[in-house]
Scaffold this motif. Structure first.
Motif, PDB file in Angstrom:
ATOM      1  N   CYS A 182       0.794  -1.093  -0.009  1.00  0.00           N
ATOM      2  CA  CYS A 182      -0.097  -0.016   0.023  1.00  0.00           C
ATOM      3  C   CYS A 182       0.836   1.306  -0.098  1.00  0.00           C
ATOM      4  O   CYS A 182       0.435   2.312   0.272  1.00  0.00           O
TER       5      CYS A 182
ATOM      6  N   ASN B 119       7.793   2.267  -6.032  1.00  0.00           N
ATOM      7  CA  ASN B 119       6.586   2.204  -6.610  1.00  0.00           C
ATOM      8  C   ASN B 119       6.677   0.811  -7.750  1.00  0.00           C
ATOM      9  O   ASN B 119       5.729   0.229  -8.269  1.00  0.00           O
TER      10      ASN B 119
ATOM     11  N   ILE C  28      -2.027  -2.276  -3.872  1.00  0.00           N
ATOM     12  CA  ILE C  28      -2.812  -0.889  -4.250  1.00  0.00           C
ATOM     13  C   ILE C  28      -2.268  -0.036  -5.402  1.00  0.00           C
ATOM     14  O   ILE C  28      -1.267   0.433  -5.489  1.00  0.00           O
TER      15      ILE C  28
ATOM     16  N   SER D  60      -3.924   2.851  -8.306  1.00  0.00           N
ATOM     17  CA  SER D  60      -4.740   3.918  -8.293  1.00  0.00           C
ATOM     18  C   SER D  60      -5.437   4.695  -9.509  1.00  0.00           C
ATOM     19  O   SER D  60      -4.988   4.026 -10.612  1.00  0.00           O
TER      20      SER D  60
ATOM     21  N   GLY E 254      -5.087   6.983 -10.836  1.00  0.00           N
ATOM     22  CA  GLY E 254      -4.129   7.903 -11.568  1.00  0.00           C
ATOM     23  C   GLY E 254      -3.461   7.031 -12.496  1.00  0.00           C
ATOM     24  O   GLY E 254      -2.741   7.539 -13.361  1.00  0.00           O
TER      25      GLY E 254
ATOM     26  N   TYR F 108       4.137   9.095 -10.885  1.00  0.00           N
ATOM     27  CA  TYR F 108       3.280   8.254  -9.852  1.00  0.00           C
ATOM     28  C   TYR F 108       2.259   7.594 -10.972  1.00  0.00           C
ATOM     29  O   TYR F 108       2.078   6.466 -10.618  1.00  0.00           O
TER      30      TYR F 108
ATOM     31  N   LYS G 298       1.786   3.619 -11.244  1.00  0.00           N
ATOM     32  CA  LYS G 298       0.608   2.891 -11.012  1.00  0.00           C
ATOM     33  C   LYS G 298       0.087   2.005 -12.041  1.00  0.00           C
ATOM     34  O   LYS G 298      -0.696   1.074 -11.806  1.00  0.00           O
TER      35      LYS G 298
ATOM     36  N   ALA H   9      -7.665  -0.196  -7.061  1.00  0.00           N
ATOM     37  CA  ALA H   9      -7.318   1.243  -7.588  1.00  0.00           C
ATOM     38  C   ALA H   9      -8.362   2.132  -7.072  1.00  0.00           C
ATOM     39  O   ALA H   9      -9.409   2.485  -7.792  1.00  0.00           O
TER      40      ALA H   9
ATOM     41  N   GLN I 195      -9.210   9.262  -5.702  1.00  0.00           N
ATOM     42  CA  GLN I 195      -8.666  10.561  -4.959  1.00  0.00           C
ATOM     43  C   GLN I 195      -9.036  10.121  -3.464  1.00  0.00           C
ATOM     44  O   GLN I 195     -10.511   9.996  -3.197  1.00  0.00           O
ATOM     45  N   THR I 196      -8.355   9.951  -2.218  1.00  0.00           N
ATOM     46  CA  THR I 196      -8.885   9.520  -1.046  1.00  0.00           C
ATOM     47  C   THR I 196      -8.333  10.491   0.093  1.00  0.00           C
ATOM     48  O   THR I 196      -7.342  11.022  -0.249  1.00  0.00           O
TER      49      THR I 196
END
Length: 194
Positions: free
Chosen positions: A87, A111, A138, A140, A142, A153, A157, A182, A185-186
């Motif tokens: 994560c 990553n 995890i 994203s 993105g 990033y 991902k 995936a 935005q969090t």
């Protein structure tokens, strides 16, 4: 036999919430993060909310040597880990051309490079013990929607997405289930820290 889950990047945000859910499902929790204070706080929080054991270990997975030490640590514990959530992630927000090479290498190590090393270790570990097991990287949103201000990033991902789907296909007749999570935005500290 005790069920063991490893959550790398599990001291806050999405990782901590997934750790809580796994603890409720009778897993001992093994949290890995680079921030020792966040780990200590997470341990206190989890021990108040679940009845399973919580172990913490500080490790910076943007560093290859620390990643190798972490893998050797897992080998030395003799535990049979059956759930892995990877994560952690890093990024640079802004003009991608202005991102320093040192930062770029940290992002790629965390990553992609060290992600692969950790996942491959746990694949071999889980195939060897033959217990029903789960690997959940995890990703994203993105990785699906290009954003030039989050270039490395999002690109990394996307790698995680492709890697996870391909690995899941390869392992589909084994004891390991592979799933990609995936989120979009969090509300976490992630954007404040990059």
């Amino acid at each position: 036999m005790e069920k063991e889950a490893v959550i790398i990047g599990g001291s806050s945000g999405i990782g901590l919430n997934l750790a809580l859910e796994l603890g409720k499902k009778n897993y001992n929790i093994n949290l890995i993060s680079r921030n020792i204070q966040n780990l200590k706080n997470a341990k206190i929080f989890l021990e108040k909310n679940i009845k399973k054991k919580v172990y913490i270990k500080k490790s910076d997975l943007s560093n290859i040597e620390e990643t190798n030490k972490l893998i050797n640590f897992f080998k030395s514990t003799k535990k049979k880990y059956s759930f892995l959530i990877y994560c952690c992630g890093d990024g640079y927000y802004g003009n991608p051309i202005k991102s320093l090479n040192k930062k770029n290498l940290k992002i790629l190590n965390l990553n992609i490079n060290n992600f692969v090393s950790v996942v491959y270790y746990f694949c071999n570990h889980m195939l060897k013990h033959r217990i029903d097991s789960y690997i959940c990287p995890i990703g994203s949103l993105g990785g699906f929607v290009p954003n030039p201000k989050l270039l490395l990033y999002g690109s990394s991902k996307k790698f995680i997405e492709t890697f996870t789907l391909s690995l899941g296909e390869y392992l589909n007749t084994s004891n390991i289930s592979v799933s990609l999570i995936a989120p979009g935005q969090t509300k976490t500290k992630f954007l404040k820290e990059i």
